[in-house]
Design a protein around this motif. Structure first.
Motif, PDB file in Angstrom:
ATOM      1  N   ALA A 198      34.753  11.744  65.696  1.00 49.06           N
ATOM      2  CA  ALA A 198      35.266  12.996  65.126  1.00 49.06           C
ATOM      3  C   ALA A 198      36.659  13.300  65.658  1.00 49.06           C
ATOM      4  CB  ALA A 198      34.308  14.143  65.441  1.00 49.06           C
ATOM      5  N   TYR A 199      36.859  13.038  66.966  1.00 46.69           N
ATOM      6  CA  TYR A 199      38.152  13.317  67.601  1.00 46.69           C
ATOM      7  C   TYR A 199      38.815  12.010  67.997  1.00 46.69           C
ATOM      8  CZ  TYR A 199      36.993  18.258  67.980  1.00 46.69           C
ATOM      9  OH  TYR A 199      36.697  19.565  67.699  1.00 46.69           O
ATOM     10  N   THR A 200      39.712  11.514  67.174  1.00 47.49           N
ATOM     11  CA  THR A 200      40.448  10.304  67.542  1.00 47.49           C
ATOM     12  C   THR A 200      41.846  10.720  67.989  1.00 47.49           C
ATOM     13  OG1 THR A 200      41.524   9.915  65.424  1.00 47.49           O
ATOM     14  CG2 THR A 200      39.246   9.135  65.646  1.00 47.49           C
ATOM     15  N   GLU A 201      42.609   9.787  68.522  1.00 44.69           N
ATOM     16  CA  GLU A 201      44.022  10.053  68.730  1.00 44.69           C
ATOM     17  C   GLU A 201      44.625  10.492  67.397  1.00 44.69           C
ATOM     18  OE1 GLU A 201      46.175   6.825  70.852  1.00 44.69           O
ATOM     19  OE2 GLU A 201      44.159   6.054  71.231  1.00 44.69           O
ATOM     20  N   TYR A 202      45.756  11.183  67.462  1.00 45.49           N
ATOM     21  CA  TYR A 202      46.384  11.669  66.226  1.00 45.49           C
ATOM     22  C   TYR A 202      46.736  10.502  65.300  1.00 45.49           C
ATOM     23  CZ  TYR A 202      46.924  15.976  68.958  1.00 45.49           C
ATOM     24  OH  TYR A 202      46.699  17.092  69.725  1.00 45.49           O
ATOM     25  N   ARG A 203      47.098   9.355  65.867  1.00 41.83           N
ATOM     26  CA  ARG A 203      47.467   8.217  65.009  1.00 41.83           C
ATOM     27  C   ARG A 203      46.233   7.438  64.544  1.00 41.83           C
ATOM     28  NH1 ARG A 203      51.472   4.336  67.978  1.00 41.83           N
ATOM     29  NH2 ARG A 203      52.485   6.291  68.553  1.00 41.83           N
ATOM     30  N   GLY A 204      45.046   7.895  64.924  1.00 43.44           N
ATOM     31  CA  GLY A 204      43.817   7.255  64.472  1.00 43.44           C
ATOM     32  C   GLY A 204      43.102   6.527  65.600  1.00 43.44           C
ATOM     33  N   SER A 205      41.832   6.264  65.392  1.00 44.90           N
ATOM     34  CA  SER A 205      40.979   5.603  66.378  1.00 44.90           C
ATOM     35  C   SER A 205      41.577   4.264  66.826  1.00 44.90           C
ATOM     36  CB  SER A 205      39.608   5.366  65.737  1.00 44.90           C
ATOM     37  OG  SER A 205      38.999   4.200  66.256  1.00 44.90           O
ATOM     38  N   ASN A 217      48.718  -0.904  68.783  1.00 41.20           N
ATOM     39  CA  ASN A 217      48.924   0.227  69.683  1.00 41.20           C
ATOM     40  C   ASN A 217      50.204   0.988  69.362  1.00 41.20           C
ATOM     41  OD1 ASN A 217      47.807   1.697  71.814  1.00 41.20           O
ATOM     42  ND2 ASN A 217      49.331   0.843  73.226  1.00 41.20           N
ATOM     43  N   GLU A 218      51.234   0.285  68.915  1.00 39.26           N
ATOM     44  CA  GLU A 218      52.553   0.919  68.769  1.00 39.26           C
ATOM     45  C   GLU A 218      53.078   0.977  67.340  1.00 39.26           C
ATOM     46  OE1 GLU A 218      53.853   2.408  71.256  1.00 39.26           O
ATOM     47  OE2 GLU A 218      52.482   1.631  72.785  1.00 39.26           O
ATOM     48  N   GLU A 219      52.535   0.147  66.462  1.00 38.16           N
ATOM     49  CA  GLU A 219      53.198  -0.010  65.157  1.00 38.16           C
ATOM     50  C   GLU A 219      52.362   0.429  63.952  1.00 38.16           C
ATOM     51  OE1 GLU A 219      56.139  -3.792  66.217  1.00 38.16           O
ATOM     52  OE2 GLU A 219      54.271  -4.190  65.143  1.00 38.16           O
ATOM     53  N   LEU A 220      51.302   1.195  64.171  1.00 37.52           N
ATOM     54  CA  LEU A 220      50.456   1.573  63.040  1.00 37.52           C
ATOM     55  C   LEU A 220      49.911   2.992  63.207  1.00 37.52           C
ATOM     56  CD1 LEU A 220      48.152  -0.513  60.947  1.00 37.52           C
ATOM     57  CD2 LEU A 220      47.006   1.345  62.110  1.00 37.52           C
ATOM     58  N   ILE A 221      49.894   3.728  62.110  1.00 38.53           N
ATOM     59  CA  ILE A 221      49.279   5.064  62.114  1.00 38.53           C
ATOM     60  C   ILE A 221      48.371   5.187  60.898  1.00 38.53           C
ATOM     61  CG2 ILE A 221      51.299   6.103  60.949  1.00 38.53           C
ATOM     62  CD1 ILE A 221      50.696   8.713  62.483  1.00 38.53           C
ATOM     63  N   ILE A 222      47.209   5.770  61.113  1.00 35.76           N
ATOM     64  CA  ILE A 222      46.262   6.048  60.022  1.00 35.76           C
ATOM     65  C   ILE A 222      46.524   7.479  59.556  1.00 35.76           C
ATOM     66  CG2 ILE A 222      43.818   6.292  59.433  1.00 35.76           C
ATOM     67  CD1 ILE A 222      43.253   4.164  61.615  1.00 35.76           C
ATOM     68  N   ARG A 225      57.353   9.001  65.837  1.00 32.64           N
ATOM     69  CA  ARG A 225      57.748  10.282  65.230  1.00 32.64           C
ATOM     70  C   ARG A 225      56.687  10.755  64.236  1.00 32.64           C
ATOM     71  NH1 ARG A 225      63.952   9.416  63.244  1.00 32.64           N
ATOM     72  NH2 ARG A 225      64.865   9.057  65.294  1.00 32.64           N
ATOM     73  N   MET A 226      56.176   9.815  63.454  1.00 36.60           N
ATOM     74  CA  MET A 226      55.184  10.182  62.438  1.00 36.60           C
ATOM     75  C   MET A 226      53.932  10.755  63.092  1.00 36.60           C
ATOM     76  SD  MET A 226      55.837   6.918  59.890  1.00 36.60           S
ATOM     77  CE  MET A 226      54.548   7.255  58.677  1.00 36.60           C
ATOM     78  N   GLU A 227      53.549  10.203  64.246  1.00 30.96           N
ATOM     79  CA  GLU A 227      52.373  10.744  64.934  1.00 30.96           C
ATOM     80  C   GLU A 227      52.640  12.152  65.473  1.00 30.96           C
ATOM     81  OE1 GLU A 227      51.152   9.090  68.770  1.00 30.96           O
ATOM     82  OE2 GLU A 227      49.057   9.379  68.141  1.00 30.96           O
TER      83      GLU A 227
END
Lengths: 403, 403
Positions: B72-79, B101-106, B271-273
């Motif tokens: 339910a609670y993941t990092e802002y950029r995703g699990s 770890n550094e190059e992807l955001i959900i 930045r996006m995160e």
């Protein structure tokens, strides 16, 4: 403003829930004593394993999936039939009707609602009145949209009825040209509730100065014994531009579904929908179906949830006060905001030491405003026993680092 | 810019999926002939009842709910664990590794990714190169963040290999100071795919001028026979600042879960995160678990889906061409963008008449750029038989209103 500077103001290094991304700075040289063993407790947010999601929420989601395409693709402001259900219920709860067609939008969490509401009302150079301390995103949102923050102090300490807002400062902010006032009630991080007198005064001032009010009432259902609550939107004398925000992420433990709702002035809701169309299109279609359970929990369920939280609150307040750490008793919600004494280490280092030495995660007071660096926020929606033991470890660590 | 003006540019009156909110203007005085009966088809988006979500997607969601608080609670950029899975798969698909770890955001849908990517790179006064025609939100996002759009024409008509981008115009845009180039490949609304030569030229120009490229590859999995595809991010000569966007909403019919991913330059993802933290916190935690099914569908499932779509495409193209309406054969995705002849009614009125007289919803070409007012976009991910019958009714209505 350069884009690099714009994003500098959005630091998430100490934001709740981001602790796992925090770089493993070496703090061992500052460490006094060994570790204190106990069940780890993450007070940065509520524990939805200790307090589980509303009964029937998963079934409601499954119904959404089975409904197929019409539930997957809703209007940007959310499914018409679900808006109709929600509008009726939040209208009844807040004491003033909500037009399901024009005055309500379903959003990805209350965070989504807050973002859209600020974006719909604040642009470059606009002055915005912000309470200190208050939810950290309020400040960041104003900065992101190029607004200028005008602080209004919440003197919450040592009171037990009023929240403690400085109404003179609020009026001065309006006089100085603040067009928007954003605040949470119950206040995050302190858990205090604004009195009827305070809410009436806020409403009157905002109306007189033609200001827009955005009130985040996320925690307004979880109210403890003896607390009365005034919904700004139900007052006869209220501002013309008013957005109220609520959602089922906290008291109802539905955070994993990311659902929120904003309701109020139709032209602002319309702007919010236009923006949602390019921000995320809509709150996840299937998830929206979970809102059918909201304000429709089994009889006695919310009362029992309140009773259990009140018991944790009382034990934690006793523990803090017993150790001489001042804390105001929260009237609603599940945040505690105790004040720590002067320490030999900085407040961010203390929070890191706390995590490494005791397995306890708390959010530093700096996230909520510049005047609360000596406080930490704890979300006490946790396993009761584990939370009490964790706060005892916290108190013991404070003793160790006290100046 | 006044906030009223800022929101004027965000009109959603003709946006796909918002037809039910369109005011019931009286268009009966313009109506010629009666109604044409048939199964209603909403070409504004794919029909996830005709093409169902990936097998196992609901089970993956249920697993997420059962995992409880940590999902339910993941990092802002995703699990972290799901990012690890997704990074491996999109890295393999696009032909260049992605650091989980550094190059992807959900994100909440690819719309969420596009919003964050533009917000992370465009601020007041920045020039941004935008293809015409292209996805309507590109233009709106640039306008919302105060950027200045520099149009680059896609001369897609009458070609069958190149997409038709005017590379001279793109270079002129960069010369004139455009810092960012946003485009979709396959192109929405035309379904054309940029050739290797075109992608290499775009990459080279962007690198030479130090521009950031945001490439929306939402439809890049659903490619028809004979189509080769070049991933910009896999080229050895590519811009330093590059974000690629994908998601499972379209070919995989998972739109109801609102999931997307952006991957590329670490400082932009960061930045996006930071921004996602104040926009929506995170993509719904439980929904993220559905990404475990992505690029992991049952053997042959995607091939069959492509085969079925290609068959619909071919029938619809024949119907349009048989009636003398020009349309380029889409090489990927499920959009058709036929050109209509001069009509006695305006293009928006025609779309309304089409809806009222034939039960067919299409999106007016004006949403995609100023030079395609005489086209309509159809998402042909629909029941095959119903779609063919609907296009026959469309063609018949065109005959009726033809000048």
């Amino acid at each position: 403003m350069l884009i690099e500077d714009k994003f500098m103001t959005l630091a998430t290094d100490n934001a709740p829930g981001q602790e796992m991304r925090s770089k493993a700075d070496n703090i061992t040289h500052q460490m006094k004593g060994g570790t204190l063993i106990g069940t780890p407790v993450d007070f940065s947010h509520g524990d939805v394993d200790a307090f589980e999601p509303t009964p029937g929420s998963f079934d409601a989601f499954a119904d959404g999936v089975h409904a197929g395409g019409k539930q997957a693709y809703t209007e940007y402001r959310g499914s018409a039939s679900i808006r109709s259900v929600v509008a009726g219920r939040v209208g009844a709860f807040t004491g003033a009707p909500v037009d399901a067609n024009e005055e309500l939008i379903i959003t990805p969490g209350t965070q989504g609602a807050l973002f859209l509401a600020v974006a719909a009302t604040v642009t470059n150079g606009d002055k915005v009145a912000i309470v200190q301390p208050d939810y950290f995103a309020n400040r960041k949102l104003v900065q992101f949209f190029g607004g200028e923050m005008v602080p209004v102090i919440l003197g919450y300490e040592g009171k037990d009825h009023d929240a403690g807002i400085n109404l003179n400062e609020l009026e001065q902010a309006f006089e100085a040209g603040a067009k928007v006032f954003v605040f949470s009630n119950p206040n995050n991080p302190t858990g205090v509730v604004y009195s009827k007198t305070e809410i009436e005064a806020i409403a009157k001032l905002a109306k007189a100065y033609g200001a827009t009010v955005i009130v985040d009432q996320l925690y307004s259902r979880l109210r403890y014994e003896g607390t009365s609550y005034t919904h700004l939107r139900a007052l006869s004398e209220r501002p013309n531009n008013l957005i109220t925000i609520m959602g089922p992420s906290k008291s109802e433990s539905l955070s994993g579904y990311r659902l929120g709702a904003a309701f109020g002035s139709a032209h602002l809701i319309e702007r919010m929908e236009k923006l949602q169309a390019i921000v995320s299109l809509r709150a996840s279609g299937y998830n929206q179906a979970v809102l059918n359970t909201w304000f429709n929990e089994p009889s006695g369920w919310m009362e029992e949830r309140i009773r259990l939280h009140q018991a944790i609150r009382d034990d934690l307040v006793s523990t803090f006060r017993g150790a001489g750490l001042p804390v105001r008793v929260p009237q609603a919600g599940s945040y505690l905001f105790p004040k720590l004494p002067a320490l030999e280490v900085g407040p961010h280092d203390f929070v890191k030491l706390l995590r490494h030495q005791t397995g306890v995660i708390a959010t530093p007071g700096s996230e909520f405003g510049p005047h609360s660096l000596d406080s930490v926020r704890l979300n006490f929606s946790q396993d009761h026993t584990a939370a009490v033991a964790a706060v005892k470890r916290l108190v013991e660590l404070v003793e160790r680092y006290k100046k």
